[in-house]
Scaffold this motif. Structure first.
Motif, PDB file in Angstrom:
ATOM      1  N   GLY A  19       0.832  -1.208   0.000  1.00 30.78           N
ATOM      2  CA  GLY A  19       0.000   0.000   0.000  1.00 30.78           C
ATOM      3  C   GLY A  19       0.861   1.249   0.000  1.00 30.78           C
ATOM      4  N   ILE A  20       1.902   1.253   0.844  1.00 31.97           N
ATOM      5  CA  ILE A  20       2.800   2.406   0.879  1.00 31.97           C
ATOM      6  C   ILE A  20       3.579   2.509  -0.427  1.00 31.97           C
ATOM      7  CG2 ILE A  20       4.707   3.486   2.119  1.00 31.97           C
ATOM      8  CD1 ILE A  20       2.369   3.460   3.860  1.00 31.97           C
ATOM      9  N   VAL A  21       3.971   1.346  -0.979  1.00 33.57           N
ATOM     10  CA  VAL A  21       4.659   1.366  -2.280  1.00 33.57           C
ATOM     11  C   VAL A  21       3.766   2.033  -3.317  1.00 33.57           C
ATOM     12  CG1 VAL A  21       5.542  -0.055  -4.155  1.00 33.57           C
ATOM     13  CG2 VAL A  21       6.086  -0.639  -1.826  1.00 33.57           C
ATOM     14  N   PHE A  22       2.464   1.730  -3.250  1.00 34.54           N
ATOM     15  CA  PHE A  22       1.542   2.348  -4.193  1.00 34.54           C
ATOM     16  C   PHE A  22       1.549   3.871  -4.039  1.00 34.54           C
ATOM     17  CE2 PHE A  22      -2.653   3.944  -5.377  1.00 34.54           C
ATOM     18  CZ  PHE A  22      -2.654   3.556  -6.701  1.00 34.54           C
ATOM     19  N   LEU A  23       1.632   4.338  -2.792  1.00 32.77           N
ATOM     20  CA  LEU A  23       1.726   5.787  -2.565  1.00 32.77           C
ATOM     21  C   LEU A  23       2.963   6.341  -3.274  1.00 32.77           C
ATOM     22  CD1 LEU A  23       0.882   6.719   1.115  1.00 32.77           C
ATOM     23  CD2 LEU A  23      -0.217   7.474  -0.960  1.00 32.77           C
ATOM     24  N   PHE A  24       4.068   5.622  -3.144  1.00 34.92           N
ATOM     25  CA  PHE A  24       5.307   6.053  -3.812  1.00 34.92           C
ATOM     26  C   PHE A  24       5.070   6.195  -5.310  1.00 34.92           C
ATOM     27  CE2 PHE A  24       9.251   5.592  -1.157  1.00 34.92           C
ATOM     28  CZ  PHE A  24       8.613   5.512   0.052  1.00 34.92           C
ATOM     29  N   LEU A  25       4.416   5.176  -5.888  1.00 36.61           N
ATOM     30  CA  LEU A  25       4.156   5.215  -7.333  1.00 36.61           C
ATOM     31  C   LEU A  25       3.248   6.383  -7.672  1.00 36.61           C
ATOM     32  CD1 LEU A  25       3.438   1.479  -8.190  1.00 36.61           C
ATOM     33  CD2 LEU A  25       5.607   2.610  -7.920  1.00 36.61           C
ATOM     34  N   TRP A  26       2.249   6.549  -6.837  1.00 26.93           N
ATOM     35  CA  TRP A  26       1.269   7.610  -7.084  1.00 26.93           C
ATOM     36  C   TRP A  26       1.966   8.973  -7.090  1.00 26.93           C
ATOM     37  CZ3 TRP A  26      -3.896   7.700  -3.874  1.00 26.93           C
ATOM     38  CH2 TRP A  26      -4.860   8.420  -4.582  1.00 26.93           C
ATOM     39  N   PHE A  27       2.830   9.200  -6.112  1.00 26.79           N
ATOM     40  CA  PHE A  27       3.579  10.459  -6.074  1.00 26.79           C
ATOM     41  C   PHE A  27       4.355  10.617  -7.364  1.00 26.79           C
ATOM     42  CE2 PHE A  27       3.990  10.028  -1.221  1.00 26.79           C
ATOM     43  CZ  PHE A  27       2.801  10.683  -1.048  1.00 26.79           C
ATOM     44  N   ARG A  28       5.047   9.548  -7.732  1.00 24.34           N
ATOM     45  CA  ARG A  28       5.963   9.661  -8.861  1.00 24.34           C
ATOM     46  C   ARG A  28       5.231  10.041 -10.136  1.00 24.34           C
ATOM     47  NH1 ARG A  28      10.362   5.510 -11.360  1.00 24.34           N
ATOM     48  NH2 ARG A  28      10.752   6.773 -13.189  1.00 24.34           N
ATOM     49  N   TRP A  29       4.039   9.476 -10.312  1.00 25.19           N
ATOM     50  CA  TRP A  29       3.368   9.722 -11.582  1.00 25.19           C
ATOM     51  C   TRP A  29       2.418  10.897 -11.508  1.00 25.19           C
ATOM     52  CZ3 TRP A  29       5.904   7.872 -15.356  1.00 25.19           C
ATOM     53  CH2 TRP A  29       6.700   6.765 -15.126  1.00 25.19           C
ATOM     54  N   THR A  30       2.480  11.671 -10.446  1.00 26.59           N
ATOM     55  CA  THR A  30       1.648  12.864 -10.377  1.00 26.59           C
ATOM     56  C   THR A  30       2.473  14.139 -10.352  1.00 26.59           C
ATOM     57  OG1 THR A  30       0.047  11.612  -9.107  1.00 26.59           O
ATOM     58  CG2 THR A  30      -0.224  13.971  -9.133  1.00 26.59           C
ATOM     59  N   PHE A  31       3.573  14.124  -9.612  1.00 30.01           N
ATOM     60  CA  PHE A  31       4.229  15.394  -9.325  1.00 30.01           C
ATOM     61  C   PHE A  31       5.413  15.672 -10.232  1.00 30.01           C
ATOM     62  CE2 PHE A  31       2.688  14.321  -4.909  1.00 30.01           C
ATOM     63  CZ  PHE A  31       1.515  15.003  -5.107  1.00 30.01           C
ATOM     64  N   PRO A  32       5.658  16.963 -10.471  1.00 30.56           N
ATOM     65  CA  PRO A  32       6.899  17.342 -11.138  1.00 30.56           C
ATOM     66  C   PRO A  32       8.073  17.251 -10.164  1.00 30.56           C
ATOM     67  CG  PRO A  32       5.297  19.140 -11.170  1.00 30.56           C
ATOM     68  CD  PRO A  32       4.819  18.129 -10.200  1.00 30.56           C
ATOM     69  N   ARG A  33       9.244  17.404 -10.726  1.00 31.83           N
ATOM     70  CA  ARG A  33      10.458  17.296  -9.920  1.00 31.83           C
ATOM     71  C   ARG A  33      10.777  18.627  -9.252  1.00 31.83           C
ATOM     72  NH1 ARG A  33      13.601  16.572 -13.907  1.00 31.83           N
ATOM     73  NH2 ARG A  33      13.019  14.418 -14.063  1.00 31.83           N
ATOM     74  N   MET A  34      11.252  18.559  -8.028  1.00 35.06           N
ATOM     75  CA  MET A  34      11.632  19.796  -7.349  1.00 35.06           C
ATOM     76  C   MET A  34      13.029  20.209  -7.775  1.00 35.06           C
ATOM     77  SD  MET A  34      10.215  19.259  -3.552  1.00 35.06           S
ATOM     78  CE  MET A  34      10.302  20.916  -2.970  1.00 35.06           C
ATOM     79  N   ARG A  35      13.320  21.489  -7.542  1.00 33.89           N
ATOM     80  CA  ARG A  35      14.645  21.965  -7.925  1.00 33.89           C
ATOM     81  C   ARG A  35      15.616  21.731  -6.777  1.00 33.89           C
ATOM     82  NH1 ARG A  35      14.332  27.838  -9.387  1.00 33.89           N
ATOM     83  NH2 ARG A  35      15.419  28.078  -7.438  1.00 33.89           N
ATOM     84  N   VAL A  36      16.887  21.630  -7.110  1.00 32.76           N
ATOM     85  CA  VAL A  36      17.883  21.237  -6.115  1.00 32.76           C
ATOM     86  C   VAL A  36      17.850  22.148  -4.892  1.00 32.76           C
ATOM     87  CG1 VAL A  36      20.247  20.552  -5.843  1.00 32.76           C
ATOM     88  CG2 VAL A  36      19.291  20.718  -8.096  1.00 32.76           C
ATOM     89  N   ASP A  37      17.938  23.451  -5.123  1.00 30.68           N
ATOM     90  CA  ASP A  37      18.048  24.338  -3.977  1.00 30.68           C
ATOM     91  C   ASP A  37      16.753  24.355  -3.176  1.00 30.68           C
ATOM     92  OD1 ASP A  37      16.964  25.419  -6.221  1.00 30.68           O
ATOM     93  OD2 ASP A  37      17.395  27.474  -5.665  1.00 30.68           O
ATOM     94  N   ARG A  38      15.612  24.245  -3.885  1.00 25.81           N
ATOM     95  CA  ARG A  38      14.331  24.208  -3.189  1.00 25.81           C
ATOM     96  C   ARG A  38      14.211  22.954  -2.341  1.00 25.81           C
ATOM     97  NH1 ARG A  38      11.551  28.563  -2.439  1.00 25.81           N
ATOM     98  NH2 ARG A  38      11.148  29.770  -4.314  1.00 25.81           N
TER      99      ARG A  38
END
Lengths: 376, 386, 157
Positions: free
Chosen positions: B338-357
């Motif tokens: 279930g938690i792994v699914f959350l990981f997948l869900w995050f990955r396929w929804t969000f853009p990447r953050m910038r290094v300094d941010r």
């Protein structure tokens, strides 16, 4: 561009600049563009775009092609919005020939060009999402674009190189039931814009990546001759469809969205709004589509009188212009293409300096270049 | 509309899934507690081994080898499943189907085929690379991930080594992986790799801190670093229906869970924190120059860490294997995936953050909040005398 | 202070909304067409591979002139008996390595009612070598009975 030693004041510690080749083989240069970056850590100190990897010499090719044949080549400039390319070539030749296109032909052209604008901006939306690191918007955008391409395929027979808009009109009138399909597509895409806004436009991470990044000032934009959404993102309301209407654009009601400060997010936002405006234009054109023939009478062999013409239109990427010189033959004497992507790209070396390496792709993506048009 | 009218094929797939769930659940209940069974097998084997004319040391070593191979087997199978699952989940989120042909049913054998391909591929070491560092790096990334599985409690009595400092051990060892990533980045002799490696180093070191701090409240309550103790502490119910899991501790539990989850995602280098790989910026970051089996080790390590983080989250916040009806190991796996699914869900929804941010986010947001959480938890412990 | 919490709330809300969108699409049917098993019918105007009808062609050369990439070449048939060109092709060749699939040749073709060179709806075509891309239609070896063509009005341009 040689590397330089960077001395940190007050210490004997020193670092070295690094030259990083972004491209020509790189996932996010949108083709074969090479940007030579000089970086100090993650900060860019100099950038130089290097173009020409996709040069095909289409301006020279035009000198050996008859006027209708050149239309086929024009598809290949900005392959994401080939309808605009077709249209601009036709406008330039029609100016030489002094042909008046019937109203229905103009409306059909407007419909196609605006649908193509949506398709082109959808590709921008998707690829920009990938540049920023979000993969899902890309395929969502392509799903919608696929529907537009299906419409184009039905009307012209091809999905990318349409060759639909012809000198004096269009290739053929709309097929049966096309209007209904087009309307159902417009209904389908409207709720999608809301999703796009949630997925990217209003996403805090996305905003964080794009706001206040790659700011183009109004003065810079004008002095670098930036056009299209990039210019409007700076807050300058300049749109040839409004300011210098062609193809009866004055008949349609639409807004010209403008950004506030000219950062990446503004440029992105302008494009998203333009898609919504294009939907409005297509709807109006479908509502008031005149009856009659779409094509004007054009001589079988096109031999314009000696003279020159310059035509320009608002392509998805900016002002696309054609300068065409006729020597009275059936082939143009000289053709010059004012490609918006190429001219917009020139500002890259100015706005990249001082940015972070991670911002390079954000800025490059926000300028939205098509290398087929940059190199021609 | 969230649930559209189901088509025939959807009905069929729901039916198949339900049937599989029933069969799986039935089998699991028939097997019962895996830890107990394994102990029984071991107790059955031990006298036989002792009767054989081999030294006691050999039988002990044999036991260790069996344990290790069980873990390796579990890691490989779960990684294979997760890769396939990720492809399917991402595909369906994007209106696609994902792998459909390999193996017949919904491309279940796709990862196996990919694995075979990776083994058969040519192993390239770039000329500019430091050969030894380049070769050693994937091993150094994978081995810590594997070691950490030793202290992960998969269910009651199902743990390879029940260390007293289990939590600390996991954090300490998994932190070593960053060394491998930096080595991969530097040893590849590629500028993009180096940038990726340096970014990974900065990121991992920064996110380790809020990650550890976020679970201090739990340690305050439990008073032990032993993962089984922590899991046992969460058994039972409040008011008869709310499980006594840490995630349900008002305020403290939720803050700790969110911080832990976010920093776990960052630790495993996955989107929105995948700046070390950052496909659109750094091509593939630290593993740009890797191919074949060495690349697959990186791949294996990434997913192994994903499951490790999920398993740790389950053990720390979701009561480990506690749950009704089914045996504990099944509950543990269900919660972890279930938690792994959350990981997948995050990955396929969000853009990447910038290094300094990214750095700002951890130092200016996650860190202060985990301190605040420790303060609250400390006050609660003092006041209630838990 | 309030702004701080407000920002946290807004950010988490926006992120959760994004997850809701992807979560919703997870349960929507996919739009993928599984190509070799399922095939879409191309629309009426689809520009597939070119087909050539050597019987109706009048060797008028209009398609050769219309082609932007000069990929069409043909040779009109010369009757060996009379040494006269008749409105039939001896051979007709399209270099599909150069073909743009632009339909200019089909539009230029004057034969009626069916154009002798036209786009078919066929799109599954692959070649292994460049030489295979030259597709040549040759005139049937059987002799033409009529010396003067009756059914075609157009002569070579």
């Amino acid at each position: 561009m040689a590397t330089e030693l960077i001395r940190i004041p007050g210490s004997d510690f020193q670092t070295e600049e690094m030259i990083l080749n972004l491209g020509p083989q790189h996932p996010s240069t949108h083709g074969v563009l090479r940007v030579v970056l000089k970086i100090d850590g993650e900060v860019i100190t100099a950038a130089q775009p290097d173009v020409g990897y996709l040069h095909r010499g289409t301006e020279k090719l035009a000198e050996n092609r008859t006027y209708p044949q050149m239309l086929v080549i024009s598809d290949r400039w900005d392959y994401l919005s080939a309808m605009s390319n077709n249209l601009i070539w036709c406008l330039a030749v029609e100016k030489l020939l002094q042909i008046e296109v019937p109203l229905r032909g103009d409306y059909l052209r407007v419909i196609m060009v605006e649908l193509n604008r949506i398709a082109s901006h959808l590709v921008f939306f998707g690829t920009y999402g990938i540049d920023i690191g979000a993969y899902t918007p890309f395929l969502h955008a392509f799903r919608e674009r696929e529907k537009i391409l299906d419409l184009f395929e039905e009307v012209s027979g091809a999905r990318m190189t349409y060759n639909y808009i012809r000198i004096g009109g269009v290739m053929a009138d709309l097929p049966e039931d096309w209007i209904g399909k087009c309307r159902s597509f417009l209904e389908w895409i409207k709720p999608r814009f809301v999703e796009y806004d949630i997925l990217l436009t209003e996403n805090p991470i996305f905003k964080d990546r794009t706001q206040n990044i790659g700011i183009i000032s109004k003065e810079d934009a004008i002095s670098y001759a930036i056009t299209g959404p990039n210019l409007r993102g700076c807050g300058i309301s300049f749109d040839l469809r409004k300011d210098e209407p062609y193809c009866h654009y004055q008949d349609f009601k639409f807004d010209v969205p403008t950004g506030k400060q000219g950062d990446c997010w503004d440029r992105y936002w302008v494009r998203i709004q333009e898609m919504k405006e294009s939907v409005k234009i297509v709807e109006q054109a479908l509502d008031h589509l005149p009856t009659g023939v779409p094509n004007a009478k054009v001589p079988r062999i096109i031999r314009p009188p000696v003279g020159e013409s310059y035509a320009q239109l608002e392509a998805p990427r900016g002002v696309l212009g054609i300068y065409c010189l006729s020597a009275g033959e059936d082939k143009p004497y000289r053709v010059h293409v004012r490609a918006p992507s190429f001219i917009n790209l020139t500002i890259l070396q100015k706005i990249l300096v001082g940015m972070k390496l991670a911002d390079v792709v954000a800025i490059l993506g926000s300028i939205d270049i098509v290398l087929g048009e940059v190199d021609r | 509309m969230i649930f559209p009218v189901l088509t025939q094929s959807q009905k069929r797939s729901i039916g198949v899934l339900a049937l599989m769930g029933l069969i799986g659940g039935g089998t699991a209940m028939a097997i019962g507690e895996l830890g107990m069974r394994l102990t029984q097998i071991w107790e059955f084997l031990l006298p036989i081994l002792q009767k054989l004319p081999i030294p006691e040391m050999a039988s002990q070593i044999a036991g260790m080898v069996i344990e290790c191979s069980l873990l390796i087997g579990f890691i490989s199978v779960s990684v294979m499943f997760m890769v396939w699952w990720e492809r399917k989940v991402s595909a369906h989120m994007q209106s696609r189907l994902g792998p459909m042909t390999t193996g017949g049913w919904h491309g279940w054998a796709q990862t196996i085929a990919d694995g075979i391909k990776l083994i058969l591929k040519e192993d390239i070491i770039p000329e500019s690379a430091n050969s030894w560092v380049h070769r050693l790096a994937p091993v150094l990334v994978f081995v810590p991930a594997f070691i950490c599985y030793a202290v992960l409690p998969f269910g009651s009595n199902l743990i390879a080594v029940n260390l007293d400092i289990g939590v600390l051990f996991i954090f300490a060892i998994s932190g070593l992986s960053v060394l491998g990533i930096v080595m991969a980045g530097w040893g590849s002799g590629n500028k993009y790799s180096m940038l990726g490696g340096l970014r990974a180093a900065a990121q991992s070191v920064s996110y380790e801190i809020p990650r550890v701090l976020s679970i201090v409240p739990i340690l305050l309550f439990v008073g032990s670093l032993k993962l089984t103790d922590i899991a046992n502490y969460q058994s039972g119910m409040w008011f008869g229906f709310i499980p006594r899991w840490f995630i349900f501790y008002p305020v403290i539990g939720q803050i700790a869970f969110i911080i832990f989850l976010i920093s776990s995602v960052a630790e495993t280098n996955r989107t929105p924190f995948d700046i070390a790989e950052a496909e659109s910026e750094l091509v593939a970051g630290f593993h740009t120059e890797y191919s074949g089996m060495k690349f697959s080790l990186f791949f294996l390590a990434e997913y192994a860490y994903v499951f490790l983080s999920s398993g740790l989250t389950t053990a720390l916040f979701l009561g480990g294997g506690s749950g009704p009806l089914l045996p504990t190991w099944v509950w543990f796996l269900l919660k972890s995936f279930g938690i792994v699914f959350l990981f997948l869900w995050f990955r396929w929804t969000f853009p990447r953050m910038r290094v300094d941010r990214l750095m700002e986010f951890t130092w200016k947001f996650l860190m202060p909040w985990s301190f605040v959480n420790i303060l609250i938890a400390g006050a609660v412990v003092l006041a209630l005398g838990v | 202070m309030i702004n701080y919490f407000k920002t946290i709330y807004q950010v988490s809300k926006a992120l959760l909304q994004g997850m809701a969108v992807t979560g919703r699409w997870l349960f929507q049917p996919a739009i993928t067409v599984q190509y070799p098993d399922e095939k879409l019918t191309p629309p009426e105007r689809f520009r597939g591979t070119l087909v050539f009808d050597k019987e109706t062609c009048t060797a008028c050369n209009l398609c050769v002139k219309a082609c932007p990439t000069a990929c069409i070449s043909l040779e009109p048939y010369v009757d060996p008996a009379t040494q006269k060109r008749i409105a039939k092709v001896n051979w007709y060749q399209i270099d599909f390595g150069k073909c743009n699939y632009c339909r200019l040749c089909e539009e230029a073709c004057p034969t009626k009612p069916i154009k002798s060179v036209r786009h078919s709806h066929d799109y599954e075509w692959s070649m292994k070598e460049r030489s295979e891309m030259f597709v040549k239609w040759k005139r049937d070896p059987s002799p033409v009975i009529a010396d003067t063509p009756k059914d075609t009005g157009t002569k070579a341009a």
